[in-house]
Scaffold this active site. Structure first.
Site, PDB file in Angstrom:
ATOM      1  N   HIS A 136    -111.153  -1.955 -17.818  1.00 29.66           N
ATOM      2  CA  HIS A 136    -110.360  -0.739 -18.062  1.00 29.66           C
ATOM      3  C   HIS A 136    -110.641  -0.329 -19.511  1.00 29.66           C
ATOM      4  O   HIS A 136    -110.924  -1.178 -20.353  1.00 29.66           O
ATOM      5  CB  HIS A 136    -108.890  -1.126 -17.872  1.00 29.66           C
ATOM      6  CG  HIS A 136    -107.909  -0.004 -17.951  1.00 29.66           C
ATOM      7  ND1 HIS A 136    -107.501   0.545 -19.137  1.00 29.66           N
ATOM      8  CD2 HIS A 136    -107.226   0.659 -16.986  1.00 29.66           C
ATOM      9  CE1 HIS A 136    -106.603   1.491 -18.902  1.00 29.66           C
ATOM     10  NE2 HIS A 136    -106.431   1.584 -17.592  1.00 29.66           N
ATOM     11  N   GLN A 216    -103.571  -6.393 -13.845  1.00 29.92           N
ATOM     12  CA  GLN A 216    -103.599  -6.249 -12.388  1.00 29.92           C
ATOM     13  C   GLN A 216    -103.349  -7.562 -11.651  1.00 29.92           C
ATOM     14  O   GLN A 216    -103.328  -7.580 -10.426  1.00 29.92           O
ATOM     15  CB  GLN A 216    -104.940  -5.657 -11.940  1.00 29.92           C
ATOM     16  CG  GLN A 216    -105.137  -4.218 -12.375  1.00 29.92           C
ATOM     17  CD  GLN A 216    -104.040  -3.284 -11.871  1.00 29.92           C
ATOM     18  OE1 GLN A 216    -103.337  -3.582 -10.910  1.00 29.92           O
ATOM     19  NE2 GLN A 216    -103.880  -2.162 -12.532  1.00 29.92           N
ATOM     20  N   CYS A 377    -109.706   5.166 -15.515  1.00 26.10           N
ATOM     21  CA  CYS A 377    -109.868   4.644 -16.885  1.00 26.10           C
ATOM     22  C   CYS A 377    -110.967   3.595 -16.927  1.00 26.10           C
ATOM     23  O   CYS A 377    -110.816   2.547 -17.588  1.00 26.10           O
ATOM     24  CB  CYS A 377    -108.563   4.063 -17.432  1.00 26.10           C
ATOM     25  SG  CYS A 377    -107.268   5.259 -17.586  1.00 26.10           S
TER      26      CYS A 377
HETATM   27  N1  PLP Z   1    -106.032  -3.207 -17.907  1.00 25.90           N
HETATM   28  C1  PLP Z   1    -106.081  -2.948 -16.607  1.00 25.90           C
HETATM   29  C2  PLP Z   1    -106.968  -3.791 -15.717  1.00 25.90           C
HETATM   30  C3  PLP Z   1    -105.326  -1.909 -16.063  1.00 25.90           C
HETATM   31  O1  PLP Z   1    -105.383  -1.658 -14.754  1.00 25.90           O
HETATM   32  C4  PLP Z   1    -104.502  -1.158 -16.930  1.00 25.90           C
HETATM   33  C5  PLP Z   1    -103.730  -0.027 -16.393  1.00 25.90           C
HETATM   34  O2  PLP Z   1    -103.978   0.490 -15.334  1.00 25.90           O
HETATM   35  C6  PLP Z   1    -104.476  -1.486 -18.286  1.00 25.90           C
HETATM   36  C7  PLP Z   1    -105.261  -2.511 -18.747  1.00 25.90           C
HETATM   37  C8  PLP Z   1    -103.615  -0.725 -19.244  1.00 25.90           C
HETATM   38  O3  PLP Z   1    -102.272  -0.950 -18.965  1.00 25.90           O
HETATM   39  P1  PLP Z   1    -101.130  -0.156 -19.744  1.00 25.90           P
HETATM   40  O4  PLP Z   1    -101.483   1.302 -19.644  1.00 25.90           O
HETATM   41  O5  PLP Z   1     -99.884  -0.507 -19.025  1.00 25.90           O
HETATM   42  O6  PLP Z   1    -101.150  -0.639 -21.152  1.00 25.90           O
END
Ligand code: PLP
Length: 419
Positions: A136, A216, A377
């Site tokens: 991500h 996740q 993302c």
């Molecule tokens: N990492 C992963 C694998 C994600 O799926 C997400 C959000 O979808 C994030 C990081 C970022 O999470 P947050 O926006 O809650 O900080």
């Protein structure tokens, strides 16, 4: 005080008592665009049970005060409740010490905290940071920016066509002056469950610490940080049936003690003079300013809620939903699946041949079905896959096979309208 709540525990069933469970989630009982809501965007954020919603209002109705500050009774109660929630989180991921649990805004802040403080202390010109191609943006950009600042290299573990990591060159990659490995446990796009135990062991053989992005996995897998032996692990509460704006960074004491503070201000200090300040001990060194007490307490309730159902039972049931949905979707012609790893969680990413993902999403939305579309993302991964995005349906323990049937009919309708 928290009101009692109702969770039925069916450990002997591999299917979930969704009729009872769904009663706990008020948001699910509504119509969207004239159809009963089918919420299949659980990877983006999960819905909240009444117990979690109640915990927030209970806090404001009873003990609202600034924790770790006042000596008055409510202040003490808020502090005690917060620290008790920290212990609940500690036990949930089996951290050795309570002070290894740092409350953050979410996964993104946890990763930024480690990237910035780690780079400041340990990253130098010519060093490398190793990530994977399925990260991500939250686990790419913070490291990329630190590598730019420090003239270090960002190395990337490639991904195979089926959505698994290509580990054929892993020993070689780990030998390139790598100072930290930062990797996702489960891909938010492909659903792939990465073999993080193997990667952690390999990295540790070369004295390389490992950060796990557990955004996740924390609501779908049993996480035991001592067994995994990871050095850092970050997750967001909103992906585990708790509110937005709260998350957790776990770090081994030995590492957290070696890192400098991330932000400066109240709470994280011991003594302040105009000339010099000294800093508080763990975990407060990394918790600057007024904490999100209601979010922390609601996170505790969400953990207790999941534990009453059972993490193993949740994983088993979500897996059943995934198998069912995958079978049904493969019966439709012209569906292209993205992410067919054997080790997979309940995330179904796909495209309809020659159809844009957002058009499919828009039609599903008109039918009351919430899925995510776009690049999730993960733009670098999309570039590797050679697509602008995917349609992504992701399942939680409150979803049902009947909802999957509605979703499959929705995909058929979208296909008819768009092809
Ligand atoms: N990492 C992963 C694998 C994600 O799926 C997400 C959000 O979808 C994030 C990081 C970022 O999470 P947050 O926006 O809650 O900080």
């Amino acid at each position: 005080m928290p009101r009692p709540y109702n969770v039925i525990f069916f450990s002997y069933l591999c299917t979930m008592n969704t009729t009872s469970i769904r009663k706990d989630f008020p948001v699910l009982h509504q119509s969207v665009n004239g159809r009963p809501l089918v919420y299949l965007d659980n990877t983006a954020t999960t819905q909240k049970p009444q117990a979690v919603i109640d915990r927030i209002s209970d806090y404001y109705e009873t003990i609202n005060s600034n924790a770790h500050r006042g000596t008055h009774t409510l202040g003490r109660m808020a502090t005690e409740a917060l620290e008790s929630a920290r212990t609940t989180v500690q036990k949930f991921i089996n951290a050795k010490e309570q002070h290894e649990i740092i409350f953050t805004k979410g996964t993104t802040e946890g990763i930024n905290l480690v990237a910035q403080t780690f780079a400041q202390q340990f990253l130098n010109e010519g060093d490398s940071v190793l990530i994977s191609a399925m990260e991500h943006h939250a686990n790419i950009v913070p490291w990329q920016q630190m590598c730019k600042q420090k003239k270090a290299n960002l190395l990337v573990i490639p991904v195979l066509e089926n959505g698994e990591l290509d580990l054929s060159e892993i020993d070689n990659l780990l030998s390139q002056n790598v100072k930290i490995l930062a990797i996702t446990h489960i891909s938010n796009v492909l659903g792939t469950i990465n073999p993080i135990e193997v990667l952690i062991e390999k990295a540790h053989k070369k004295n390389i610490p490992v950060l796990i992005d557990a955004a996740q996995s924390v609501a779908h897998e049993v996480i035991d940080v001592q067994k995994l032996d990871c050095d850092f692990l970050a997750f967001s509460a909103h992906k585990m049936y708790a509110p937005m704006g709260i998350g957790v960074l776990y770090g081994k004491s030995e590492w957290l003690n070696k890192l400098p503070p991330y932000q400066f201000g109240g709470e994280m200090i011991l003594e302040v003079r105009f000339e010099e300040s000294t800093f508080n001990e763990l975990p407060f060194k990394f918790e600057t300013g007024t904490p999100n007490v209601d979010g922390i307490l609601a996170l505790e309730t969400a953990i207790q809620y999941m534990q009453k159902i059972g993490l193993k039972e949740i994983a088993k049931y979500e897996n059943e939903l995934l198998t069912y949905a995958t079978e049904k979707l493969s019966e439709i012609d012209d569906i292209i699946f993205h992410g067919t790893s054997k080790q997979k969680t309940a995330v179904l990413s796909f495209n309809i041949k020659n159809v844009h993902n957002s058009d499919v999403g828009a039609i599903l939305d008109q039918l009351g079905i919430a899925v995510r579309t776009g690049n999730h993302c993960a733009q670098p991964l999309m570039e590797i896959l050679g697509i602008p995005g995917t349609v992504r349906a992701s399942f939680a323990f409150y979803n049902t096979k009947e909802e999957i049937d509605v979703f499959i009919e929705g995909v058929k309708t979208a296909k008819k309208m768009l092809m």
